[in-house]
Design a protein around this motif. Structure first.
Motif, PDB file in Angstrom:
ATOM      1  N   ASP A  14     -34.036-107.590-137.685  1.00 26.75           N
ATOM      2  CA  ASP A  14     -33.161-108.438-138.492  1.00 26.75           C
ATOM      3  C   ASP A  14     -33.363-109.932-138.273  1.00 26.75           C
ATOM      4  OD1 ASP A  14     -32.104-108.390-135.970  1.00 26.75           O
ATOM      5  OD2 ASP A  14     -30.069-107.856-136.572  1.00 26.75           O
ATOM      6  N   HIS A  39     -34.648-104.713-132.749  1.00 23.36           N
ATOM      7  CA  HIS A  39     -33.766-103.543-132.669  1.00 23.36           C
ATOM      8  C   HIS A  39     -34.538-102.271-133.035  1.00 23.36           C
ATOM      9  CE1 HIS A  39     -30.156-106.087-132.487  1.00 23.36           C
ATOM     10  NE2 HIS A  39     -30.636-106.785-133.493  1.00 23.36           N
ATOM     11  N   ARG A  99     -31.409 -95.305-139.372  1.00 21.14           N
ATOM     12  CA  ARG A  99     -31.088 -96.613-139.957  1.00 21.14           C
ATOM     13  C   ARG A  99     -31.310 -96.603-141.474  1.00 21.14           C
ATOM     14  NH1 ARG A  99     -30.588-101.443-137.434  1.00 21.14           N
ATOM     15  NH2 ARG A  99     -30.492-101.393-135.175  1.00 21.14           N
ATOM     16  N   ARG A 102     -28.664 -94.696-143.147  1.00 19.67           N
ATOM     17  CA  ARG A 102     -27.416 -95.460-143.074  1.00 19.67           C
ATOM     18  C   ARG A 102     -27.370 -96.529-144.166  1.00 19.67           C
ATOM     19  NH1 ARG A 102     -26.761 -99.861-139.102  1.00 19.67           N
ATOM     20  NH2 ARG A 102     -24.549-100.302-138.751  1.00 19.67           N
ATOM     21  N   GLY A 132     -31.185-103.018-141.183  1.00 16.46           N
ATOM     22  CA  GLY A 132     -29.817-102.973-140.676  1.00 16.46           C
ATOM     23  C   GLY A 132     -28.861-103.722-141.582  1.00 16.46           C
ATOM     24  N   ARG A 133     -27.635-103.890-141.093  1.00 18.20           N
ATOM     25  CA  ARG A 133     -26.609-104.547-141.904  1.00 18.20           C
ATOM     26  C   ARG A 133     -26.995-105.953-142.359  1.00 18.20           C
ATOM     27  NH1 ARG A 133     -21.405-104.243-138.482  1.00 18.20           N
ATOM     28  NH2 ARG A 133     -22.902-104.167-136.791  1.00 18.20           N
ATOM     29  N   PRO A 134     -27.694-106.736-141.520  1.00 22.65           N
ATOM     30  CA  PRO A 134     -28.047-108.074-142.011  1.00 22.65           C
ATOM     31  C   PRO A 134     -28.888-108.031-143.285  1.00 22.65           C
ATOM     32  CG  PRO A 134     -28.309-107.959-139.648  1.00 22.65           C
ATOM     33  CD  PRO A 134     -28.055-106.558-140.111  1.00 22.65           C
ATOM     34  N   ASP A 150     -21.693-114.343-144.255  1.00 23.96           N
ATOM     35  CA  ASP A 150     -20.380-114.161-143.613  1.00 23.96           C
ATOM     36  C   ASP A 150     -19.438-113.384-144.509  1.00 23.96           C
ATOM     37  OD1 ASP A 150     -20.836-115.297-141.216  1.00 23.96           O
ATOM     38  OD2 ASP A 150     -19.972-117.267-141.708  1.00 23.96           O
ATOM     39  N   PHE A 153     -20.304-109.686-144.533  1.00 26.12           N
ATOM     40  CA  PHE A 153     -19.810-108.981-143.349  1.00 26.12           C
ATOM     41  C   PHE A 153     -18.292-108.856-143.385  1.00 26.12           C
ATOM     42  CE2 PHE A 153     -24.017-109.386-141.486  1.00 26.12           C
ATOM     43  CZ  PHE A 153     -24.085-108.264-140.680  1.00 26.12           C
ATOM     44  N   LYS A 158     -18.506-105.390-141.694  1.00 22.64           N
ATOM     45  CA  LYS A 158     -18.002-105.359-140.318  1.00 22.64           C
ATOM     46  C   LYS A 158     -17.403-104.001-139.994  1.00 22.64           C
ATOM     47  CE  LYS A 158     -15.323-108.708-138.577  1.00 22.64           C
ATOM     48  NZ  LYS A 158     -14.589-110.009-138.496  1.00 22.64           N
ATOM     49  N   LYS A 167     -23.376 -95.952-136.578  1.00 17.59           N
ATOM     50  CA  LYS A 167     -24.787 -95.677-136.332  1.00 17.59           C
ATOM     51  C   LYS A 167     -24.881 -94.635-135.237  1.00 17.59           C
ATOM     52  CE  LYS A 167     -26.928 -99.271-134.677  1.00 17.59           C
ATOM     53  NZ  LYS A 167     -27.453-100.638-134.636  1.00 17.59           N
ATOM     54  N   HIS A 244     -32.601-115.104-134.060  1.00 22.14           N
ATOM     55  CA  HIS A 244     -32.880-114.271-135.234  1.00 22.14           C
ATOM     56  C   HIS A 244     -33.538-115.098-136.345  1.00 22.14           C
ATOM     57  CE1 HIS A 244     -30.115-111.384-133.327  1.00 22.14           C
ATOM     58  NE2 HIS A 244     -30.460-110.483-134.228  1.00 22.14           N
TER      59      HIS A 244
HETATM   60  P1  AMP Z   1     -26.807-103.121-137.246  1.00 25.27           P
HETATM   61  O1  AMP Z   1     -27.792-102.942-136.127  1.00 25.27           O
HETATM   62  O2  AMP Z   1     -27.343-102.675-138.554  1.00 25.27           O
HETATM   63  O3  AMP Z   1     -25.448-102.529-136.941  1.00 25.27           O
HETATM   64  O4  AMP Z   1     -26.579-104.701-137.386  1.00 25.27           O
HETATM   65  C1  AMP Z   1     -26.235-105.436-136.264  1.00 25.27           C
HETATM   66  C2  AMP Z   1     -26.763-106.849-136.425  1.00 25.27           C
HETATM   67  O5  AMP Z   1     -25.999-107.478-137.454  1.00 25.27           O
HETATM   68  C3  AMP Z   1     -26.590-107.704-135.186  1.00 25.27           C
HETATM   69  O6  AMP Z   1     -27.719-107.641-134.360  1.00 25.27           O
HETATM   70  C4  AMP Z   1     -26.438-109.085-135.763  1.00 25.27           C
HETATM   71  O7  AMP Z   1     -27.742-109.606-135.975  1.00 25.27           O
HETATM   72  C5  AMP Z   1     -25.806-108.853-137.136  1.00 25.27           C
HETATM   73  N1  AMP Z   1     -24.348-109.052-137.229  1.00 25.27           N
HETATM   74  C6  AMP Z   1     -23.383-108.269-136.717  1.00 25.27           C
HETATM   75  N2  AMP Z   1     -22.154-108.723-137.049  1.00 25.27           N
HETATM   76  C7  AMP Z   1     -22.354-109.838-137.811  1.00 25.27           C
HETATM   77  C8  AMP Z   1     -21.486-110.767-138.464  1.00 25.27           C
HETATM   78  N3  AMP Z   1     -20.144-110.654-138.410  1.00 25.27           N
HETATM   79  N4  AMP Z   1     -22.061-111.792-139.158  1.00 25.27           N
HETATM   80  C9  AMP Z   1     -23.402-111.899-139.216  1.00 25.27           C
HETATM   81  N5  AMP Z   1     -24.263-111.056-138.615  1.00 25.27           N
HETATM   82  C10 AMP Z   1     -23.762-110.038-137.916  1.00 25.27           C
END
Ligand code: AMP
Ligand code: FE
Ligand code: FE
Ligand code: ZN
Length: 277
Positions: A14, A39, A99, A102, A132-134, A150, A153, A158, A167, A244
């Motif tokens: 990410d 990751h 992942r 997901r 991932g989520r980012p 932001d 998330f 979040k 996960k 990052h």
């Molecule tokens: P994941 O591994 O898919 O659960 O994503 C986790 C990653 O998302 C973390 O390593 C951060 O880089 C990023 N992350 C987590 N929470 C936030 C947030 N509130 N705002 C921005 N990035 C976030």
């Protein structure tokens, strides 16, 4: 004095930097060594090793695994990983498949909320094995469905928000075992973020080698607290920026660094682990 930044992400997870950009930044900040800790991935290691060699920066192959213990999420860094180890590669391939599934599940939840994002758009943007989520957040912004990362998330991604999907996680001792099996040194990442001090003794029992005392989000007091625990449990000390990519206009790489002697201690431990396996 020579220094190392031992916690960096690239676009193979990410982060946003390409291997050449990481190596160029490392060279510019005068770092003697860097570790790539994407990751659930070592996909970026060969290209980053090559870019670092060209830039005269020592490269350490690493990864960052997600584990769970007593309901707490924690991250484990692996250093001096043998990135060719077949069973390690097949294990992380499983985490990568989880992942990817997901992402599909998060997109399905968004679609149910009438947010018209496609999984393909996320995969195209992520363009790596460990999305991932980012990446979902960036795809939402790119498609004009959210105004900022932001917002993505906060509204959707979040923990416990409507598109959040848990996960699959290893236990801490499984993650330590996996890193050791790939000849790597196992280090608890940014303990100050997860506040999981109570499980450190059991992780030490499971073979934990070190603790990340220095991190962008650790205050001086937090770093000192973990230096104390490292001393008490005879753990190696590491540190890094967890960069990052660009952060508020500048990259974090090099802003958290440890004296090179810590790299030498990690290398010595890696040799011991290799000798045992
Ligand atoms: P994941 O591994 O898919 O659960 O994503 C986790 C990653 O998302 C973390 O390593 C951060 O880089 C990023 N992350 C987590 N929470 C936030 C947030 N509130 N705002 C921005 N990035 C976030
Ligand atoms: Fe991350
Ligand atoms: Fe982390
Ligand atoms: Zn990280």
């Amino acid at each position: 004095m020579r220094f190392a930044d031992l916690h960096l992400h690239s676009h193979f997870s990410d982060g946003t930097y390409r291997p050449e950009e990481l190596a160029a930044h490392a060279q510019r900040c005068g770092l003697a060594a860097i570790a790539l800790t994407d990751h659930d991935s070592v996909e970026g290691c060969p290209a980053t090793a090559q870019a670092c060699a060209a830039a005269g920066v020592e490269f350490i192959a690493g990864t960052e695994l997600t584990a769970e213990q007593d309901g707490n999420e924690l991250h484990l860094l692996g250093y001096f990983i043998n990135t060719q180890n077949p069973s390690f590669l097949s294990q992380i391939a499983q985490f990568q498949a989880v992942r990817q599934n997901r992402i599909r599940e998060m997109v399905a939840r968004l679609n149910r909320l009438k947010v018209p994002l496609s999984a393909e758009a996320v995969f195209a943007l992520a363009n790596c094995q460990a999305p991932g989520r980012p990446h979902v957040a960036r795809a939402l912004v790119q498609a004009g469905l959210c105004g900022s990362l932001d917002e993505a998330f906060e509204r959707f991604l979040k923990k416990n928000r409507p598109a959040w999907v848990p996960k699959f996680k290893l236990s801490a001792s499984e993650a330590i075992g996996l890193i050791h099996q790939a000849e790597g040194v196992a280090v608890l990442a940014h303990p100050g973020l997860n506040r999981t001090d109570q499980i450190i003794p059991s992780m030490v029992e499971a073979g934990l080698d070190g603790i990340e005392c220095f991190h962008t989000k650790h205050s001086t007091a937090t770093s000192e607290h973990y230096l104390g625990l490292a001393d008490r449990f005879h753990l190696l000390v590491t540190g890094g920026s967890d960069c990052h990519g660009m952060n508020k206009g500048k990259p974090l790489i090099g802003t958290v660094r440890v004296p090179y002697q810590h790299v030498e201690m990690l290398r010595a431990r890696a040799a011991e682990i290799k000798g045992k396996s």
